[in-house]
Write an enzyme that holds these catalytic residues in place. Structure first.
Site: not given
Ligand code: DGT
Ligand code: CA
Ligand code: CA
Length: 364
Positions: A10, A111-112
């Protein structure tokens, strides 16, 4: 079965990290990627934020206004509108690298992914650790990005593992380390366990994964239903037999709009829905694609998301069929809908070339 070697990979703070790699000056600043709605000014929500911004409580799903107020003392904070096309390009390059490391590659989201590397690592977890580190190095070298990887005998543990030491983590859970690893975790670390299940379990003083070991499967089944009960029972023991199934990222088109006002009125929503169908249909015609799956999405007033999908018997590019399916999904979704809907979206997926060349699998 429990001889397998599975990775879950991820990318860290994906959208925000994508922004950092095209502008390295952002790296030292709090960065929030915003989805601005068309209700003006700061209306909209945070898609994600880098770890500097998360220190201030800025995270996915919160309103942009809250994020700005939480970061009001950081004059260097940056709020960037989401650029999905660019993130998709980075994702495609990332997935190409990831795929090259797998015996079986299962795309999960932009992203995963899960990888079965049992053959490649010859069932050996030390080799697996080495391969996972190589994969991380390759992604750092080619994309300038960090990611986190969980390595274990199954998908469940690897998913928990990839989250365990984020960002830039590598967590290896060998078979003889499973129970010790799980014993330090909270119930909410089990994927799919939401606030609701967590609070029901907390009522009987069950907070850590270890506390679950005292509950028998019948008790869990009677409280949560057979499917969820059995899942929780097995998860607490690190048991998961799900196979990594070959799956490539697939092309899909979606359109989402912020409604003029929050509503759960059928007439109002259906007018908006038909409008979205028309726009999506235009895109599919322009690109010469037929679709097989139709989904609609609500972003509710509290920013929770509800999605419903339907797969058609045959791939089509017919507007009437898109409208009919979407309207049926709308009726289904409004059934038991308590919250008002803030944003409404339509997606078509499982796209094929109109000429009948079969599935397009190599892009989004
Ligand atoms: P991490 O994996 O905890 O370091 O952080 P992220 O940002 O990669 O989180 P993840 O893996 O849950 O989600 C991947 C991408 O999906 C993130 O960069 C933006 C999008 N995303 C996640 N949650 C939301 C949300 O609640 N709303 C929207 N529009 N997009 C989201
Ligand atoms: Ca992520
Ligand atoms: Ca993810």
């Amino acid at each position: 079965m429990e001889n397998r070697v599975i990775f879950h990979i991820d990318f860290d703070y994906f959208y925000a990290q994508c922004e950092e790699i095209r502008n390295s000056k952002l790296k030292t600043k709090p960065v929030a990627v915003c989805i601005f709605s068309d209700r003006g000014e700061d209306s909209g929500a945070i898609a994600t934020a880098n770890y500097k911004a998360r220190e201030y409580g800025v995270k996915s799903g919160i309103p942009i206004k809250f994020a700005k107020s939480r970061l009001k003392d950081r004059k260097d904070a940056v709020f960037i509108p989401a650029d999905f096309e660019y993130y998709s390009k980075i994702s495609i390059s990332g997935m190409e690298i990831i795929k090259s490391f797998a015996d079986i590659f299962e795309y999960v989201g932009r992203d995963e992914a899960y990888l079965d590397v049992t053959v490649k690592t010859n069932h050996n977890f030390e080799t697996a650790r080495h391969v996972a580190q190589q994969l991380k190095n390759e992604i750092r070298k080619k994309l300038k990005m960090t990611c986190s990887i969980g390595v274990s005998p199954n998908k469940l543990l690897s998913k928990i593992g990839s989250d365990f030491e984020k960002p830039d983590g590598l967590t290896v859970i060998k078979p003889d380390y499973i129970s010790e690893f799980l014993s330090q975790l909270d119930i909410r670390n089990i994927p799919g366990i939401g606030k609701k299940t967590e609070s029901i379990l907390a009522e009987s003083n069950c907070k850590k994964i270890n506390d679950l070991l005292n509950m028998d499967v019948f008790e869990l089944n009677s409280r949560f239903g057979r499917k969820t009960g059995t899942y929780i029972y097995n998860a607490a023991r690190g048991i998961d037999l799900e196979l990594v199934k070959e799956k490539q990222p697939s092309l899909q088109y979606s359109k989402i709009t912020t409604l003029k006002e929050n509503s759960k009125n059928y007439e109002f929503l259906s007018t908006n829905l038909l409008n979205l169908c028309k726009q999506i249909h235009d895109i599919s015609i322009k690109n010469n694609k037929t679709f097989r799956t139709v989904s609609i999405q609500f972003v509710n007033e509290d920013l929770t998301i509800k999605t419903k999908s339907r797969t058609l018997k045959k791939s089509t590019n017919n507007l009437g069929e898109l409208e009919k399916t979407s309207m049926q999904l709308l009726i289904d979704s409004l059934n038991e809908q308590e919250l008002l809907v803030r944003r409404l979206g339509v997606r078509i997926s499982e796209l094929s070339d109109l000429e009948g060349q079969g599935d397009i699998t190599s892009y989004f």
